[in-house]
Design a protein around this motif. Structure first.
Motif, short mmCIF file in Angstrom:
data_model
loop_
_atom_site.label_atom_id
_atom_site.label_comp_id
_atom_site.label_asym_id
_atom_site.label_seq_id
_atom_site.Cartn_x
_atom_site.Cartn_y
_atom_site.Cartn_z
N ALA A 184 0.84 -1.21 0.00
CA ALA A 184 0.00 0.00 0.00
C ALA A 184 0.87 1.25 0.00
O ALA A 184 0.56 2.24 -0.69
CB ALA A 184 -0.92 -0.01 1.22
N HIS A 185 1.96 1.20 0.74
CA HIS A 185 2.89 2.33 0.78
C HIS A 185 3.52 2.55 -0.59
O HIS A 185 3.63 3.69 -1.07
CB HIS A 185 3.97 2.07 1.83
N ALA A 186 3.95 1.47 -1.24
CA ALA A 186 4.59 1.59 -2.56
C ALA A 186 3.61 2.15 -3.59
O ALA A 186 3.98 2.99 -4.43
CB ALA A 186 5.11 0.23 -3.00
N THR A 187 2.36 1.70 -3.53
CA THR A 187 1.35 2.19 -4.48
C THR A 187 1.10 3.67 -4.29
O THR A 187 1.03 4.44 -5.26
CB THR A 187 0.04 1.40 -4.31
N PHE A 188 0.96 4.09 -3.03
CA PHE A 188 0.74 5.51 -2.75
C PHE A 188 1.94 6.33 -3.19
O PHE A 188 1.78 7.40 -3.80
CB PHE A 188 0.49 5.73 -1.26
N LEU A 189 3.14 5.86 -2.89
CA LEU A 189 4.35 6.61 -3.22
C LEU A 189 4.47 6.84 -4.72
O LEU A 189 4.78 7.96 -5.17
CB LEU A 189 5.57 5.86 -2.71
N GLU A 190 4.18 5.80 -5.51
CA GLU A 190 4.27 5.94 -6.96
C GLU A 190 3.24 6.92 -7.49
O GLU A 190 3.57 7.81 -8.29
CB GLU A 190 4.07 4.57 -7.61
N ARG A 191 2.00 6.79 -7.04
CA ARG A 191 0.94 7.67 -7.56
C ARG A 191 1.11 9.10 -7.05
O ARG A 191 0.86 10.06 -7.80
CB ARG A 191 -0.43 7.14 -7.14
N ALA A 192 1.55 9.25 -5.82
CA ALA A 192 1.76 10.60 -5.28
C ALA A 192 2.83 11.33 -6.08
O ALA A 192 2.71 12.53 -6.35
CB ALA A 192 2.15 10.52 -3.81
N GLY A 193 3.89 10.61 -6.46
CA GLY A 193 4.92 11.23 -7.28
C GLY A 193 4.39 11.69 -8.62
O GLY A 193 4.75 12.77 -9.12
N GLN A 194 3.53 10.89 -9.23
CA GLN A 194 2.93 11.27 -10.51
C GLN A 194 2.04 12.50 -10.36
O GLN A 194 2.05 13.39 -11.22
CB GLN A 194 2.12 10.09 -11.07
N ILE A 195 1.28 12.55 -9.29
CA ILE A 195 0.40 13.69 -9.05
C ILE A 195 1.20 14.97 -8.85
O ILE A 195 0.88 16.03 -9.40
CB ILE A 195 -0.51 13.42 -7.84
N ILE A 196 2.27 14.87 -8.07
CA ILE A 196 3.09 16.05 -7.79
C ILE A 196 3.74 16.58 -9.06
O ILE A 196 3.84 17.79 -9.27
CB ILE A 196 4.16 15.71 -6.74
N ARG A 197 4.18 15.68 -9.93
CA ARG A 197 4.87 16.11 -11.15
C ARG A 197 3.92 16.58 -12.25
O ARG A 197 4.36 17.21 -13.21
CB ARG A 197 5.73 14.96 -11.69
#
Length: 211
Positions: free
Chosen positions: A191-204
Motif C-alpha cells: 500500500a505504501h509503494a502504491t501511494f508513493l508511486e501515484r503521489a509522485g505522478q500527481i506532484i509532477r
C-alpha cells in the motif's frame, strides 16, 4: 434702433416683391441651415462618443475583473498544490516512523521479550499520528490520493493489531498468527509503494485535478 435692425433682418429674410427669394436671403438661410446641421451633428456625435466611452469603460472593467479573478484562482491553485505536497510528505514520514517501530519491536516479541510500556506507547502514538496525517491529507485531495492514503492506514492498523494479538497470546501464539502478521506487513508495504508511486505522478503533473 433695435426695432429698425430687426426690421432690416425681416426684410432680408423675406421674399422679394415678385415672390422670388433674393440671393442674399438664400445665402443667409443656407448659412442658418448649415449652422443648425453642424449643431445637431455635434450633439449626435457627442452622444455616440459618450455611449462609446461608456461601453469601452465597461469592457475595461470586465477585462480587469477577469484578470483579477484569473490571477486569484491561479494563486489559490498554487497554494492548494503546496498544501497537498506537504500533506503527502507528512503522511510518508508518519508511515516510515510506524514501519520502523514495527520492524524493531516484532523480533523482540518473537523472542519472548514482549512489549514493555515504552514500546506499547510508541506503537500507539505512531499509529495515531499516521491516522491524523491521513485525515489531513483528505482535506487537500485529490480523491485518488485520499483513497490510497486510507489504504496505507488500514493496512498499517491491521499489522499493528496482528502484532498486538500475538503479544496478548504470549506463549499460545502460533505460526499461523505470525503468518498473519507477515501477510499484514506485506500488504502494508505494498500500500505504501502504491501511494508513493501515484503521489509522485500527481506532484509532477501540472494539470493535477483539484478534487
Amino acid at each position: 434702433m433695435a426695432q429698425a435692425a430687426w426690421a432690416d433682418v425681416v426684410v432680408v429674410l423675406s421674399p422679394s416683391e415678385d415672390g422670388v427669394m433674393s440671393d442674399a436671403t438664400g445665402t443667409v438661410i443656407s448659412g442658418v441651415i448649415a449652422f443648425a446641421a453642424a449643431v445637431i451633428g455635434a450633439v449626435i456625435a457627442g452622444r455616440y462618443a459618450k455611449h462609446g466611452a461608456e461601453a469601452g469603460g465597461r469592457k475595461a472593467v470586465e477585462a480587469a475583473l477577469t484578470q483579477v479573478h484569473g490571477q486569484a484562482a491561479a494563486e489559490h491553485w498554487q497554494w492548494v498544490r503546496s498544501q497537498r505536497h506537504q500533506s503527502f510528505a507528512a503522511l510518508l514520514t508518519a508511515y516510515a516512523a510506524l514501519d520502523e517501530a514495527l520492524a524493531r519491536i516484532a523480533p523482540e516479541v518473537r523472542s519472548g521479550t514482549g512489549f514493555d510500556e515504552a514500546a506499547g506507547r510508541e506503537v500507539r502514538e505512531r499509529t495515531l499520528e499516521l491516522q491524523a496525517k491521513t485525515s489531513q491529507l483528505a482535506l487537500w485531495g485529490p480523491s485518488e490520493a485520499n483513497a490510497l492514503a486510507y489504504a496505507i492506514t488500514g493496512k498499517s492498523v491491521a499489522a499493528v493489531r496482528a502484532l498486538l494479538h500475538i503479544e496478548s497470546s504470549g506463549s499460545l501464539s502460533s505460526s499461523a498468527d505470525w503468518s498473519a502478521f507477515g501477510q499484514a506487513r506485506e500488504e502494508m508495504t505494498q500500500a505504501h509503494a502504491t501511494f508513493l508511486e501515484r503521489a509522485g505522478q500527481i506532484i509532477r503533473d501540472p494539470r493535477q485535478p483539484i478534487s
